[in-house]
Design an enzyme around this catalytic site. Structure first.
Site, PDB file in Angstrom:
ATOM      1  N   LYS A  67       3.672  -3.737   2.053  1.00 49.80           N
ATOM      2  CA  LYS A  67       2.080  -3.814   1.711  1.00 49.80           C
ATOM      3  C   LYS A  67       1.969  -4.784   0.349  1.00 49.80           C
ATOM      4  O   LYS A  67       1.423  -5.397   0.534  1.00 49.80           O
ATOM      5  CB  LYS A  67       0.399  -3.045   2.629  1.00 49.80           C
ATOM      6  CG  LYS A  67       0.851  -2.845   3.721  1.00 49.80           C
ATOM      7  CD  LYS A  67       0.253  -3.909   4.102  1.00 49.80           C
ATOM      8  CE  LYS A  67      -0.346  -4.193   5.969  1.00 49.80           C
ATOM      9  NZ  LYS A  67      -0.988  -4.548   5.940  1.00 49.80           N
ATOM     10  N   SER A  69       8.880   0.312   8.247  1.00 49.06           N
ATOM     11  CA  SER A  69       7.444  -0.396   7.702  1.00 49.06           C
ATOM     12  C   SER A  69       7.324   0.382   7.026  1.00 49.06           C
ATOM     13  O   SER A  69       6.178  -0.211   5.657  1.00 49.06           O
ATOM     14  CB  SER A  69       6.598  -0.976   8.093  1.00 49.06           C
ATOM     15  OG  SER A  69       6.166  -0.422   9.377  1.00 49.06           O
TER      16      SER A  69
END
Length: 330
Positions: free
Chosen positions: A58, A315
């Site tokens: 992110k 992730s």
């Protein structure tokens, strides 16, 4: 239609994002896994965005968005809504750029994510995700304060930043004379899979990009089948807290409907086994939402052919101690 959309990103936007992020982000390695390769009968690599700044991919999209805010608008600050990983990415990018940050965060988000977000200097405003809409709260805050709203996925520059994950995968495999047959990544709002697909499909059209989701929150799978964005029946009910978006993003779905179109889902028990596998076999700490692509491979939900080159994106790695121990001892 999301009010944040101004235009769909292009592969050129991903290339531009890579230039902005150079020297700022961690270029995470692409690691060959003999263990996964033996299990899958394929050539399997992992892309550990767990090692990225703030512990998830992110940061890429957040920095790419914030660094383009005009100097005249920075003093008013930025506002975002997030369960934790986008929150940390925005907060860390804001700190680097000297921009005040405010984050609307669900009260049931992992304590670690809230603590890290506040440690970067951001103001955190809690809300009940079962009853309130974080994006609405963030939108009102931004309007009241004159701040810049930084969406978690429905934004040109956020998607382009996430797409640099795919760009790095292509470049690192090319150095070995390889191209990916399959890239699997987590999907909540869909910014990561949309960005990866945008970067990869223009250069390697035959590569399959697969959106991996928690069972019961398989809105991408259902949306791909119907051709329109489908809403999840609930906003709580999985410990994959990073992936509990109500539906695919408007912008991300415009991209992934054409360039992805394939999904896999795994339940919490299967995800817990993947978290444990990553720790024991890969020597990596992965949060539940960051392990759904790995779980999809381990549980046979990700269909790969013999000898294919497969990349699993891990992730995020922001997991509370209690949750992590629970996965290891389940």
């Amino acid at each position: 239609m999301s009010p944040y959309i101004h235009r769909l990103p292009t592969p050129a936007d991903v290339d531009a994002a890579a230039r902005r992020l150079a020297g700022v982000i961690v270029r995470t390695p692409l690691l060959f896994s003999p263990e996964l390769s033996a299990l899958a009968g394929a050539r399997v690599f992992v892309k550990p965005e767990t090692l990225q700044l703030t512990g998830s991919f992110k940061f890429r999209g957040a920095y790419n968005r914030l660094v383009q805010i005009p100097e005249t608008a920075r003093a008013a600050g930025v506002v975002a809504s997030s369960s934790g990983n986008h929150a940390q990415g925005v907060a860390a990018a804001a700190k680097l750029l000297g921009i005040p940050a405010t984050i609307a965060m669900p009260t049931d988000a992992p304590a670690l994510k809230r603590e890290r977000t506040e440690a970067y200097g951001a103001e955190v405003i809690g809300f009940d995700r079962a009853k309130e809409d974080g994006e609405d709260i963030a939108s009102v805050l931004a309007g009241t304060r004159g701040a810049t709203l930084v969406p978690p996925y429905d934004d040109t520059e956020v998607i382009a930043g996430q797409g640099t994950v795919g760009l790095e995968i292509l470049e690192d495999l090319a150095e070995q004379g390889l191209t990916p047959d399959v890239i699997a990544a987590a999907a909540g709002g869909g910014g990561l899979v949309a960005g990866i697909a945008l970067a990869v499909k223009s250069r390697s059209p035959s590569t399959r990009v697969v959106a991996c989701e928690p069972a019961g929150f398989d809105d991408h799978a259902r949306s791909f089948r119907s051709g329109v964005r489908e809403r999840n029946p609930a906003t709580v009910g999985s410990f994959c807290d990073a992936l509990l978006a109500p539906h695919p993003g408007a912008m991300t779905f415009e991209i992934s409907r054409d360039l992805v179109g394939e999904a896999a889902a795994v339940d919490d028990d299967e995800v817990a086994r993947a978290v444990a596998f990553a720790f024991r076999e890969l020597k990596l700490v992965v949060e539940p939402g960051g392990a759904v692509a790995l779980a999809s491979l381990l549980e046979g939900r990700l269909h790969v052919g013999a000898g294919e080159t497969v990349v699993i994106v891990l992730s995020g790695g922001n997991v509370d101690t209690e949750t992590f121990i629970g996965c290891l001892t389940a």
